[in-house]
Design a protein around this motif. Sequence first.
Motif, mmCIF file in Angstrom:
data_model
loop_
_atom_site.group_PDB
_atom_site.id
_atom_site.type_symbol
_atom_site.label_atom_id
_atom_site.label_comp_id
_atom_site.label_asym_id
_atom_site.label_seq_id
_atom_site.Cartn_x
_atom_site.Cartn_y
_atom_site.Cartn_z
ATOM 1 N N CYS A 17 0.833 -1.183 0.205
ATOM 2 C CA CYS A 17 0.099 -0.029 -0.036
ATOM 3 C C CYS A 17 0.940 1.181 0.010
ATOM 4 N N ARG A 18 2.234 0.951 0.043
ATOM 5 C CA ARG A 18 3.151 2.350 0.087
ATOM 6 C C ARG A 18 2.866 3.026 -1.100
ATOM 7 N N PRO A 19 2.901 4.277 -1.208
ATOM 8 C CA PRO A 19 2.628 5.247 -2.297
ATOM 9 C C PRO A 19 3.983 4.901 -3.523
ATOM 10 N N GLY A 20 3.830 4.680 -4.695
ATOM 11 C CA GLY A 20 5.001 4.580 -5.502
ATOM 12 C C GLY A 20 5.265 3.166 -5.834
ATOM 13 N N PHE A 21 4.688 2.064 -4.951
ATOM 14 C CA PHE A 21 4.858 0.898 -5.110
ATOM 15 C C PHE A 21 4.500 0.319 -6.441
#
Length: 72
Positions: free
Chosen positions: A55-59
Amino acid sequence: MIQPDLIIFDCDGVLVDSEVLSCRCLSKILAGYGIDLGLDQALDLFLGRSVSAVCRPGFAPHSLPRFARLKA
Protein backbone atom coordinates in the motif's frame (compact mmCIF):
# COMPACT_ATOMS: atom_id res chain seq x y z
CA MET A 1 -13.65 -20.12 30.51
CA ILE A 2 -12.26 -23.14 28.66
CA GLN A 3 -8.49 -23.48 28.84
CA PRO A 4 -6.90 -24.82 25.65
CA ASP A 5 -4.66 -27.89 25.87
CA LEU A 6 -2.53 -26.74 22.97
CA ILE A 7 -1.83 -23.56 21.02
CA ILE A 8 -0.16 -23.78 17.62
CA PHE A 9 1.64 -20.78 16.19
CA ASP A 10 2.02 -21.03 12.42
CA CYS A 11 4.96 -19.11 11.04
CA ASP A 12 3.85 -18.24 7.51
CA GLY A 13 4.20 -21.19 5.21
CA VAL A 14 5.05 -23.82 7.80
CA LEU A 15 1.60 -25.38 8.18
CA VAL A 16 -0.51 -23.29 5.80
CA ASP A 17 0.73 -21.29 2.81
CA SER A 18 -1.34 -18.21 3.55
CA GLU A 19 0.41 -16.02 0.98
CA VAL A 20 -1.56 -17.63 -1.85
CA LEU A 21 -4.78 -16.99 0.07
CA SER A 22 -3.71 -13.40 0.77
CA CYS A 23 -2.88 -12.71 -2.88
CA ARG A 24 -6.21 -14.20 -3.94
CA CYS A 25 -8.04 -11.89 -1.52
CA LEU A 26 -6.05 -8.88 -2.67
CA SER A 27 -6.85 -9.70 -6.29
CA LYS A 28 -10.60 -9.79 -5.45
CA ILE A 29 -10.41 -6.51 -3.55
CA LEU A 30 -8.62 -4.79 -6.42
CA ALA A 31 -11.25 -6.13 -8.84
CA GLY A 32 -13.82 -4.18 -6.81
CA TYR A 33 -11.87 -1.04 -7.73
CA GLY A 34 -11.86 -1.96 -11.40
CA ILE A 35 -8.32 -3.37 -11.42
CA ASP A 36 -8.36 -6.82 -12.99
CA LEU A 37 -5.40 -8.75 -11.65
CA GLY A 38 -5.24 -12.51 -11.93
CA LEU A 39 -3.84 -14.68 -9.16
CA ASP A 40 -0.61 -15.32 -11.09
CA GLN A 41 -0.06 -11.58 -11.53
CA ALA A 42 -0.86 -10.92 -7.88
CA LEU A 43 1.63 -13.59 -6.80
CA ASP A 44 4.33 -12.08 -9.04
CA LEU A 45 3.71 -8.59 -7.67
CA PHE A 46 2.92 -9.15 -4.01
CA LEU A 47 4.35 -12.50 -2.87
CA GLY A 48 6.62 -11.98 0.13
CA ARG A 49 5.62 -8.36 0.65
CA SER A 50 3.80 -6.97 3.67
CA VAL A 51 0.46 -5.18 3.32
CA SER A 52 2.15 -1.91 4.32
CA ALA A 53 4.72 -2.36 1.53
CA VAL A 54 2.00 -3.09 -1.03
CA CYS A 55 0.00 0.00 0.00
CA ARG A 56 3.03 2.32 0.08
CA PRO A 57 2.76 5.18 -2.43
CA GLY A 58 4.86 4.54 -5.49
CA PHE A 59 4.92 0.74 -5.15
CA ALA A 60 2.42 0.06 -7.91
CA PRO A 61 3.89 -1.11 -11.18
CA HIS A 62 3.28 0.99 -14.29
CA SER A 63 0.75 -1.56 -15.54
CA LEU A 64 -1.53 -0.69 -12.59
CA PRO A 65 -1.68 3.14 -12.57
CA ARG A 66 -4.90 3.29 -10.54
CA PHE A 67 -3.44 1.15 -7.76
CA ALA A 68 -1.15 3.93 -6.55
CA ARG A 69 -4.21 6.10 -5.77
CA LEU A 70 -5.86 3.50 -3.51
CA LYS A 71 -5.52 4.08 0.21
CA ALA A 72 -5.20 1.38 2.82
